[in-house]
Design an enzyme around this catalytic site. Structure first.
Site, PDB file in Angstrom:
ATOM      1  N   SER A  13       0.835  -1.206   0.000  1.00 35.39           N
ATOM      2  CA  SER A  13       0.000   0.000   0.000  1.00 35.39           C
ATOM      3  C   SER A  13       0.862   1.244   0.000  1.00 35.39           C
ATOM      4  O   SER A  13       1.683   1.452   0.898  1.00 35.39           O
ATOM      5  CB  SER A  13      -0.919   0.006   1.224  1.00 35.39           C
ATOM      6  OG  SER A  13      -1.498   1.296   1.342  1.00 35.39           O
ATOM      7  N   HIS A  37      -1.170  -1.070  -4.252  1.00 36.36           N
ATOM      8  CA  HIS A  37      -2.469  -0.746  -3.656  1.00 36.36           C
ATOM      9  C   HIS A  37      -2.511   0.756  -3.366  1.00 36.36           C
ATOM     10  O   HIS A  37      -1.649   1.288  -2.663  1.00 36.36           O
ATOM     11  CB  HIS A  37      -2.618  -1.563  -2.377  1.00 36.36           C
ATOM     12  CG  HIS A  37      -3.913  -1.405  -1.654  1.00 36.36           C
ATOM     13  ND1 HIS A  37      -5.047  -2.135  -1.954  1.00 36.36           N
ATOM     14  CD2 HIS A  37      -4.252  -0.617  -0.600  1.00 36.36           C
ATOM     15  CE1 HIS A  37      -6.016  -1.805  -1.129  1.00 36.36           C
ATOM     16  NE2 HIS A  37      -5.576  -0.878  -0.285  1.00 36.36           N
ATOM     17  N   ASP A  39      -4.718   3.827  -1.866  1.00 32.72           N
ATOM     18  CA  ASP A  39      -5.845   4.152  -0.991  1.00 32.72           C
ATOM     19  C   ASP A  39      -6.349   5.562  -1.259  1.00 32.72           C
ATOM     20  O   ASP A  39      -5.685   6.547  -0.927  1.00 32.72           O
ATOM     21  CB  ASP A  39      -5.407   4.033   0.479  1.00 32.72           C
ATOM     22  CG  ASP A  39      -5.160   2.589   0.877  1.00 32.72           C
ATOM     23  OD1 ASP A  39      -6.099   1.789   0.792  1.00 32.72           O
ATOM     24  OD2 ASP A  39      -4.007   2.271   1.255  1.00 32.72           O
ATOM     25  N   MET A  41      -8.951   8.324  -0.305  1.00 34.08           N
ATOM     26  CA  MET A  41      -9.822   8.688   0.828  1.00 34.08           C
ATOM     27  C   MET A  41     -10.313  10.117   0.632  1.00 34.08           C
ATOM     28  O   MET A  41      -9.536  10.985   0.232  1.00 34.08           O
ATOM     29  CB  MET A  41      -9.056   8.605   2.143  1.00 34.08           C
ATOM     30  CG  MET A  41      -8.405   7.259   2.403  1.00 34.08           C
ATOM     31  SD  MET A  41      -7.700   7.216   4.055  1.00 34.08           S
ATOM     32  CE  MET A  41      -6.697   5.727   3.949  1.00 34.08           C
ATOM     33  N   HIS A  70      -8.216   1.265  -4.052  1.00 35.60           N
ATOM     34  CA  HIS A  70      -9.149   1.018  -2.944  1.00 35.60           C
ATOM     35  C   HIS A  70      -9.809   2.355  -2.626  1.00 35.60           C
ATOM     36  O   HIS A  70      -9.183   3.246  -2.057  1.00 35.60           O
ATOM     37  CB  HIS A  70      -8.358   0.469  -1.739  1.00 35.60           C
ATOM     38  CG  HIS A  70      -9.175   0.282  -0.516  1.00 35.60           C
ATOM     39  ND1 HIS A  70      -8.600   0.088   0.732  1.00 35.60           N
ATOM     40  CD2 HIS A  70     -10.514   0.247  -0.314  1.00 35.60           C
ATOM     41  CE1 HIS A  70      -9.552  -0.060   1.643  1.00 35.60           C
ATOM     42  NE2 HIS A  70     -10.719   0.049   1.037  1.00 35.60           N
ATOM     43  N   MET A  72     -12.027   4.595  -0.654  1.00 35.20           N
ATOM     44  CA  MET A  72     -12.749   4.828   0.612  1.00 35.20           C
ATOM     45  C   MET A  72     -13.419   6.186   0.486  1.00 35.20           C
ATOM     46  O   MET A  72     -12.995   7.176   1.092  1.00 35.20           O
ATOM     47  CB  MET A  72     -11.756   4.764   1.780  1.00 35.20           C
ATOM     48  CG  MET A  72     -11.318   3.335   2.083  1.00 35.20           C
ATOM     49  SD  MET A  72      -9.773   3.273   3.018  1.00 35.20           S
ATOM     50  CE  MET A  72      -8.627   3.378   1.656  1.00 35.20           C
ATOM     51  N   MET A 141     -11.874  -5.851   5.220  1.00 34.35           N
ATOM     52  CA  MET A 141     -10.997  -4.945   5.980  1.00 34.35           C
ATOM     53  C   MET A 141     -10.655  -5.580   7.322  1.00 34.35           C
ATOM     54  O   MET A 141     -11.554  -6.031   8.046  1.00 34.35           O
ATOM     55  CB  MET A 141     -11.688  -3.606   6.231  1.00 34.35           C
ATOM     56  CG  MET A 141     -11.893  -2.727   5.005  1.00 34.35           C
ATOM     57  SD  MET A 141     -10.391  -2.230   4.139  1.00 34.35           S
ATOM     58  CE  MET A 141      -9.453  -1.399   5.418  1.00 34.35           C
ATOM     59  N   GLY A 146      -9.047   3.987   6.974  1.00 33.53           N
ATOM     60  CA  GLY A 146      -8.702   5.383   7.208  1.00 33.53           C
ATOM     61  C   GLY A 146      -7.224   5.642   7.425  1.00 33.53           C
ATOM     62  O   GLY A 146      -6.725   6.681   7.019  1.00 33.53           O
ATOM     63  N   PHE A 147      -6.556   4.698   8.049  1.00 35.17           N
ATOM     64  CA  PHE A 147      -5.155   4.943   8.395  1.00 35.17           C
ATOM     65  C   PHE A 147      -4.322   3.675   8.267  1.00 35.17           C
ATOM     66  O   PHE A 147      -4.826   2.577   8.521  1.00 35.17           O
ATOM     67  CB  PHE A 147      -5.047   5.480   9.824  1.00 35.17           C
ATOM     68  CG  PHE A 147      -5.788   6.777  10.012  1.00 35.17           C
ATOM     69  CD1 PHE A 147      -5.171   7.991   9.723  1.00 35.17           C
ATOM     70  CD2 PHE A 147      -7.121   6.779  10.423  1.00 35.17           C
ATOM     71  CE1 PHE A 147      -5.875   9.188   9.854  1.00 35.17           C
ATOM     72  CE2 PHE A 147      -7.828   7.971  10.551  1.00 35.17           C
ATOM     73  CZ  PHE A 147      -7.202   9.174  10.271  1.00 35.17           C
ATOM     74  N   GLY A 148      -3.041   3.871   7.942  1.00 31.12           N
ATOM     75  CA  GLY A 148      -2.102   2.758   7.947  1.00 31.12           C
ATOM     76  C   GLY A 148      -1.571   2.544   9.349  1.00 31.12           C
ATOM     77  O   GLY A 148      -1.793   3.355  10.252  1.00 31.12           O
ATOM     78  N   GLY A 149      -0.882   1.434   9.533  1.00 34.18           N
ATOM     79  CA  GLY A 149      -0.183   1.190  10.790  1.00 34.18           C
ATOM     80  C   GLY A 149      -1.054   0.819  11.979  1.00 34.18           C
ATOM     81  O   GLY A 149      -0.600   0.891  13.119  1.00 34.18           O
ATOM     82  N   ASP A 179      -6.890  -6.409   4.084  1.00 32.50           N
ATOM     83  CA  ASP A 179      -6.231  -5.103   4.121  1.00 32.50           C
ATOM     84  C   ASP A 179      -6.310  -4.542   5.528  1.00 32.50           C
ATOM     85  O   ASP A 179      -7.401  -4.321   6.055  1.00 32.50           O
ATOM     86  CB  ASP A 179      -6.935  -4.165   3.119  1.00 32.50           C
ATOM     87  CG  ASP A 179      -6.306  -2.779   3.054  1.00 32.50           C
ATOM     88  OD1 ASP A 179      -5.222  -2.565   3.625  1.00 32.50           O
ATOM     89  OD2 ASP A 179      -6.918  -1.906   2.402  1.00 32.50           O
ATOM     90  N   GLY A 180      -5.126  -4.307   6.107  1.00 32.07           N
ATOM     91  CA  GLY A 180      -5.049  -3.680   7.427  1.00 32.07           C
ATOM     92  C   GLY A 180      -4.309  -4.540   8.425  1.00 32.07           C
ATOM     93  O   GLY A 180      -4.761  -5.630   8.763  1.00 32.07           O
ATOM     94  N   GLY A 181      -3.146  -4.069   8.849  1.00 30.62           N
ATOM     95  CA  GLY A 181      -2.388  -4.779   9.871  1.00 30.62           C
ATOM     96  C   GLY A 181      -1.790  -6.093   9.403  1.00 30.62           C
ATOM     97  O   GLY A 181      -1.427  -6.934  10.219  1.00 30.62           O
ATOM     98  N   GLY A 201       0.915  -2.266   4.000  1.00 27.79           N
ATOM     99  CA  GLY A 201       1.456  -0.913   3.915  1.00 27.79           C
ATOM    100  C   GLY A 201       2.729  -0.786   4.710  1.00 27.79           C
ATOM    101  O   GLY A 201       3.836  -0.858   4.165  1.00 27.79           O
ATOM    102  N   SER A 202       2.582  -0.626   6.020  1.00 25.03           N
ATOM    103  CA  SER A 202       3.766  -0.412   6.855  1.00 25.03           C
ATOM    104  C   SER A 202       4.723  -1.598   6.817  1.00 25.03           C
ATOM    105  O   SER A 202       5.936  -1.419   6.914  1.00 25.03           O
ATOM    106  CB  SER A 202       3.350  -0.071   8.291  1.00 25.03           C
ATOM    107  OG  SER A 202       2.250  -0.831   8.691  1.00 25.03           O
TER     108      SER A 202
END
Ligand code: DX5
Ligand code: ZN
Length: 227
Positions: A13, A37, A39, A41, A70, A72, A141, A146-149, A179-181, A201-202
């Site tokens: 991401s 990817h 994002d 927003m 993606h 959002m 999700m 809304g946010f990475g990390g 997607d996410g974490g 992402g991170s």
């Protein structure tokens, strides 16, 4: 009816990349990432604002890796088709935001993109199962968008399994994306639950060696997939 599973796909991401150097950041994962990817927003559907169509168009001109958008955003019925027309290989809208998900998925496919539909953590799968024939991917999700990390939400894994089961029963080629974490500590659970496409992402852009990070994630995912 069973189908051959696709290989595990890794989609770094760009949200965790350096926005002042998007072309270099896209090139950093060339030859390793399956998708980039992106994002989008709008500060309405989620409480954060990132980038929109002009930046995606610019990225499409330089990215050596196919782009997975993606979205959002509110009113994807109106805005999502432009991302497909611009050349994104995959365009995912949030079903909570769409007024006619079926028509939108058809429009995205007609514009040449893979059609993806995303579910926030609080959104169940069952009410939307009938949309499966219209889709190429379902995004589950594993954080609040809304946010990475953010921390991975393991309580979303039953939903990944439920979507996987629907896909298996339907016998189609729909991919399941998480997607996410997603990281080296969580990707195995996602793979075991039946995910095909892993957004990170991170875990990728936060790593010193992004290519090595992708390789590590891919190996763990491949090892734990059984369908
Ligand atoms: C969050 C985005 C994700 C985000 C993931 O709303 O949809 O794609 O970039 O970031 P990590 O992998 O750091 O959780
Ligand atoms: Zn995302």
């Amino acid at each position: 009816m069973s189908t051959t599973p696709p290989p595990a796909l890794i989609a770094p991401s760009i949200l965790s990349a350096d926005f002042a150097r998007l072309a270099e950041e896209a090139a950093r994962v060339e030859g390793h990432a399956d998708w980039l990817h992106v994002d989008v927003m709008d500060n309405h559907f989620v409480p954060n604002l990132t980038l929109g169509l002009p930046v995606v168009e610019a990225l499409l001109r330089v990215s050596p890796v196919p782009i997975d958008c993606h979205l959002m955003i509110d009113d994807p019925d109106r805005w999502a088709p432009s991302y497909a027309e611009a050349g994104a290989q995959s365009v995912t809208f949030h079903v909570e935001a769409a007024s006619d998900p079926q028509a939108l998925a058809r429009t995205l496919r007609a514009a040449g993109a893979r059609a993806g539909m995303a579910l926030k953590p609080g959104t169940p799968w069952a009410p939307y199962e009938d949309l499966l024939p219209e889709l190429d991917m379902v995004l589950v999700m594993t954080v609040e968008p809304g946010f990475g990390g953010q921390s991975f939400m393991a309580d979303q894994l039953p939903k990944v399994r439920a979507v996987r089961e629907s896909v298996r029963a339907a016998g189609g080629e729909v991919w399941v994306q998480v997607d996410g974490g997603v990281s080296v500590t969580t990707i195995e659970q996602c793979a075991e639950a039946g995910a095909d496409v892993f957004v990170a992402g991170s875990a990728v852009y936060g790593a010193e060696d992004a290519a090595a990070a992708i390789g590590h994630l891919r190996a763990l995912a491949a090892e734990h997939r059984h369908r």
